[in-house]
Design an enzyme around this catalytic site. Structure first.
Site, mmCIF file in Angstrom:
data_model
loop_
_atom_site.group_PDB
_atom_site.id
_atom_site.type_symbol
_atom_site.label_atom_id
_atom_site.label_comp_id
_atom_site.label_asym_id
_atom_site.label_seq_id
_atom_site.Cartn_x
_atom_site.Cartn_y
_atom_site.Cartn_z
ATOM 1 N N CYS A 199 -8.375 5.409 4.868
ATOM 2 C CA CYS A 199 -7.600 6.244 3.947
ATOM 3 C C CYS A 199 -8.038 6.040 2.506
ATOM 4 O O CYS A 199 -8.352 4.932 2.091
ATOM 5 C CB CYS A 199 -6.123 5.900 4.085
ATOM 6 S SG CYS A 199 -5.456 6.424 5.659
ATOM 7 N N ARG A 221 -12.665 1.820 8.906
ATOM 8 C CA ARG A 221 -13.055 0.606 8.191
ATOM 9 C C ARG A 221 -13.417 -0.541 9.147
ATOM 10 O O ARG A 221 -13.836 -1.603 8.730
ATOM 11 C CB ARG A 221 -11.920 0.159 7.269
ATOM 12 C CG ARG A 221 -11.628 1.204 6.206
ATOM 13 C CD ARG A 221 -10.696 0.707 5.159
ATOM 14 N NE ARG A 221 -11.165 -0.457 4.458
ATOM 15 C CZ ARG A 221 -12.108 -0.452 3.516
ATOM 16 N NH1 ARG A 221 -12.717 0.676 3.189
ATOM 17 N NH2 ARG A 221 -12.463 -1.568 2.930
ATOM 18 N N LYS A 251 -1.958 -0.275 15.446
ATOM 19 C CA LYS A 251 -3.257 0.246 14.990
ATOM 20 C C LYS A 251 -4.021 -0.811 14.200
ATOM 21 O O LYS A 251 -5.251 -0.857 14.245
ATOM 22 C CB LYS A 251 -3.026 1.489 14.120
ATOM 23 C CG LYS A 251 -4.189 1.841 13.236
ATOM 24 C CD LYS A 251 -3.812 2.905 12.249
ATOM 25 C CE LYS A 251 -4.608 2.867 10.968
ATOM 26 N NZ LYS A 251 -4.408 1.735 10.083
ATOM 27 N N ASN A 252 -3.296 -1.671 13.480
ATOM 28 C CA ASN A 252 -3.985 -2.657 12.643
ATOM 29 C C ASN A 252 -4.277 -3.968 13.374
ATOM 30 O O ASN A 252 -4.702 -4.937 12.757
ATOM 31 C CB ASN A 252 -3.204 -2.888 11.349
ATOM 32 C CG ASN A 252 -3.282 -1.646 10.455
ATOM 33 O OD1 ASN A 252 -4.068 -0.733 10.726
ATOM 34 N ND2 ASN A 252 -2.478 -1.598 9.412
ATOM 35 N N ASP A 309 2.324 -0.245 3.653
ATOM 36 C CA ASP A 309 2.310 0.911 4.580
ATOM 37 C C ASP A 309 3.712 1.465 4.848
ATOM 38 O O ASP A 309 3.855 2.543 5.389
ATOM 39 C CB ASP A 309 1.664 0.508 5.909
ATOM 40 C CG ASP A 309 0.284 -0.037 5.697
ATOM 41 O OD1 ASP A 309 -0.595 0.726 5.311
ATOM 42 O OD2 ASP A 309 0.098 -1.259 5.872
ATOM 43 N N VAL A 348 -0.247 -3.732 -3.771
ATOM 44 C CA VAL A 348 -1.355 -4.023 -2.841
ATOM 45 C C VAL A 348 -2.536 -3.079 -3.091
ATOM 46 O O VAL A 348 -3.685 -3.522 -3.174
ATOM 47 C CB VAL A 348 -0.878 -3.946 -1.369
ATOM 48 C CG1 VAL A 348 -2.035 -4.240 -0.417
ATOM 49 C CG2 VAL A 348 0.272 -4.922 -1.133
HETATM 50 N N1 EPU Z 1 -9.761 -5.901 -1.414
HETATM 51 C C1 EPU Z 1 -10.798 -6.123 -2.295
HETATM 52 N N2 EPU Z 1 -12.030 -6.498 -1.785
HETATM 53 C C2 EPU Z 1 -12.223 -6.663 -0.434
HETATM 54 C C3 EPU Z 1 -11.152 -6.436 0.455
HETATM 55 C C4 EPU Z 1 -9.922 -6.056 -0.063
HETATM 56 O O1 EPU Z 1 -10.655 -5.982 -3.503
HETATM 57 O O2 EPU Z 1 -13.345 -6.996 -0.023
HETATM 58 C C5 EPU Z 1 -8.453 -5.466 -1.947
HETATM 59 C C6 EPU Z 1 -8.120 -4.030 -1.517
HETATM 60 O O3 EPU Z 1 -8.756 -3.074 -2.317
HETATM 61 C C7 EPU Z 1 -6.614 -4.018 -1.633
HETATM 62 C C8 EPU Z 1 -6.224 -5.442 -1.235
HETATM 63 O O4 EPU Z 1 -7.402 -6.237 -1.381
HETATM 64 O O5 EPU Z 1 -6.235 -3.767 -2.954
HETATM 65 C C9 EPU Z 1 -5.702 -5.606 0.166
HETATM 66 O O6 EPU Z 1 -6.596 -5.030 1.101
HETATM 67 P P1 EPU Z 1 -6.742 -5.593 2.581
HETATM 68 O O7 EPU Z 1 -8.127 -6.110 2.750
HETATM 69 O O8 EPU Z 1 -5.608 -6.490 2.871
HETATM 70 O O9 EPU Z 1 -6.597 -4.252 3.428
HETATM 71 P P2 EPU Z 1 -7.433 -3.795 4.692
HETATM 72 O O10 EPU Z 1 -7.713 -4.940 5.579
HETATM 73 O O11 EPU Z 1 -8.538 -2.901 4.270
HETATM 74 C C10 EPU Z 1 -5.371 -3.430 6.267
HETATM 75 C C11 EPU Z 1 -4.783 -2.254 6.993
HETATM 76 C C12 EPU Z 1 -4.103 -1.333 5.999
HETATM 77 C C13 EPU Z 1 -3.010 -2.119 5.276
HETATM 78 C C14 EPU Z 1 -3.626 -3.357 4.589
HETATM 79 C C15 EPU Z 1 -2.602 -4.245 3.930
HETATM 80 C C16 EPU Z 1 -6.300 -2.006 8.834
HETATM 81 C C17 EPU Z 1 -7.339 -1.197 9.514
HETATM 82 N N3 EPU Z 1 -5.843 -1.540 7.684
HETATM 83 O O12 EPU Z 1 -6.342 -2.882 5.383
HETATM 84 O O13 EPU Z 1 -3.493 -0.313 6.754
HETATM 85 O O14 EPU Z 1 -2.419 -1.306 4.307
HETATM 86 O O15 EPU Z 1 -4.340 -4.142 5.570
HETATM 87 O O16 EPU Z 1 -1.687 -4.725 4.858
HETATM 88 O O17 EPU Z 1 -5.854 -3.035 9.342
HETATM 89 C C18 EPU Z 1 -2.638 1.845 7.197
HETATM 90 O O18 EPU Z 1 -2.334 1.403 8.308
HETATM 91 O O19 EPU Z 1 -2.295 2.982 6.772
HETATM 92 C C19 EPU Z 1 -3.449 1.003 6.319
HETATM 93 C C20 EPU Z 1 -4.037 1.464 5.218
#
Ligand code: EPU
Length: 440
Positions: A121, A97, A23-24, A311, A333
């Site tokens: 989420c 997202r 999914k990611n 996750d 995280v």
């Molecule tokens: N963050 C910021 N500012 C930003 C971007 C991120 O402060 O502009 C912070 C976030 O708030 C968080 C941390 O950085 O505290 C990490 O966030 P990240 O950007 O890595 O997460 P994401 O890309 O939004 C993806 C997955 C998540 C997974 C995380 C970490 C997708 C669609 N989602 O999220 O998956 O937990 O990476 O590996 O790829 C899930 O599958 O249930 C899920 C939430």
């Protein structure tokens, strides 16, 4: 009408499930196709809600998306893409997202992008400041409005020297999807290096991009003028794999996960073994089972790759309620990923949340008043309860707790789980779960 899942607990989950593309990764691979001047083909695509949303988003931008009716393999043809009306994009506000990752490709193709309010989420604030900052560094102009964000590149996009404050997965993908067609060289320090990022890089390389990943989390991208299409098989969803593995432990069951890839699960498998879970790897997947011995408690910290993924935390916490002794889980995280423990406590779990960093190293949230450490005492007998699914991984955790619990649980909001778990109800059926879906 809303759906109600009635779960009769106490039965081990036994059997086999087939886990497909991540999914990611898959939705991002779909967005990458927009950068090409030829069609792309993506295999191992799961039938999940996020794929449906990105298909719709691509289609309103003129990308032709065809899914094979049997395999769900996708052909994505961007040759007649165009800028979509803001009102059409806005219809997907709050759903996912992924729209934020359309910025780079849309600016390269059409000079502008519009991003609606994002979804995903509710596990923390989930800001997009890193995304907007890197886009500005490429030369984009960002205008915020009450309905969303308009981003344009009046003078084109130019490579930049960037450093992320934290190795964010999404912001790293943002940089990759923007830098590949930007003029000149981009160097990104403190990048995320999750397996899904490497898979996206492999896709972009097939399309003609030049990307080097260094061992110190630096990624260098040499911009090119044109990208073609790709043919790619998505890596397996390691989060779904870890979820079913935890389900086997929680229900004292035995689950073979077809498609599971050991090399992307190293940190998870080490932890699984330390708790007392058994696994066996073969060419097609991994078998996970509870060997009948008492489970052992442990101290665990979530982290970016190659650490223990955030996750994986939620389903594993349910397993830790069955371990003999006190476990500590420090979430580093997301600042707010323990909300799901409320329902577990109602089911009889002994879990206390703390604002302090209870792991070995202090994290970003220690001084900021977030309940981001959990102390879990076990073993406890879980009891069935009424549950409303809060988010994807939290929801899965509640469900496996219900499947292990004494008595009946009534679960609402089950649709959330379809965002990330393909054919979820069928899989539960294949594993012998005693579940009945009805309308409320
Ligand atoms: N963050 C910021 N500012 C930003 C971007 C991120 O402060 O502009 C912070 C976030 O708030 C968080 C941390 O950085 O505290 C990490 O966030 P990240 O950007 O890595 O997460 P994401 O890309 O939004 C993806 C997955 C998540 C997974 C995380 C970490 C997708 C669609 N989602 O999220 O998956 O937990 O990476 O590996 O790829 C899930 O599958 O249930 C899920 C939430």
């Amino acid at each position: 009408m809303a759906k109600l899942l009635t779960v009769q607990g106490g039965k081990p989950l036994e059997g086999s499930v087939h886990v497909r593309g991540a999914k990611n990764l898959v939705p991002k691979a779909m967005v990458a196709a927009l950068l090409g001047s030829e069609p792309s083909q993506l295999r191992n695509v799961p039938a999940i809600k996020d794929v449906e949303i990105v298909t719709n988003l691509l289609q309103i931008h003129g990308v032709k998306v065809e899914a094979d009716p049997v395999t769900n393999d996708l052909t994505l043809d961007p040759r007649e893409s165009y800028s979509a009306a803001h009102s059409e994009i806005d219809a997907y506000a709050g759903d996912s997202r992924i729209p934020i990752l359309f910025c780079g490709p849309l600016m390269h193709q059409h000079g502008e992008a519009f991003i609606p309010d994002l979804g995903g989420c509710r596990i923390g604030d989930r800001p997009i400041d890193y995304h907007l900052e890197v886009l500005r560094n490429f030369g984009a102009v960002v205008d915020k409005s009450p309905t969303g964000i308009h981003i344009s590149a009046p003078r084109g996009l130019k490579g930049a020297k960037l450093t992320l404050p934290y190795p964010s997965v999404g912001a790293t993908e943002q940089v990759l999807l923007t830098a590949v067609l930007a003029e000149g060289i981009t160097e990104l320090e403190n990048a995320a290096v999750e397996p899904e990022i490497h898979d996206l890089i492999a896709i972009l390389q097939q399309m003609g991009a030049i990307i080097t990943v260094y061992t110190d989390r630096t990624i260098r991208i040499e911009g090119v003028d044109r990208l073609s299409g790709y043919r790619h098989r998505a890596i397996t969803d390691r989060n779904e794999t870890a979820s079913w593995a935890s389900a086997a432990l929680v229900t004292q069951g035995d689950i073979y996960v077809k498609g599971a890839a050991q090399r992307d699960l190293m940190a998870f498998l080490n932890t699984y073994r330390k708790i007392g879970g058994e696994f066996a790897v073969d060419d097609d997947g991994i078998r996970f089972w509870h060997a009948g011995h008492a489970l052992k408690p442990l101290v665990l910290e979530t982290d970016v790759h190659p650490g223990f993924m955030t996750d994986w935390q939620q389903p594993l916490v349910v397993a830790l309620t069955q371990a003999h002794g006190v476990s500590i889980v420090h979430e580093t995280v997301y600042e707010n990923r323990f909300g799901f423990t409320e329902a577990l406590k109602r089911m009889g779990a002994s879990i206390q949340l703390h604002r302090e960093c209870l792991g070995s190293s202090p994290c970003r949230f220690g001084q900021r008043n977030f309940l981001h450490s959990a102390v879990i005492s076990g073993p406890v007998e879980l009891q069935g309860a009424d549950i409303d699914v809060p988010d994807l991984r939290g929801g899965f955790s509640h469900l496996i707790a219900a499947l292990a619990a004494n008595g009946t649980s009534r679960v609402t909001g089950i649709e959330v789980i379809n965002r990330g778990y393909e054919h979820f109800m069928d899989k539960l059926g294949d594993l012998g779960a005693d579940v009945v879906m009805s309308e409320r």
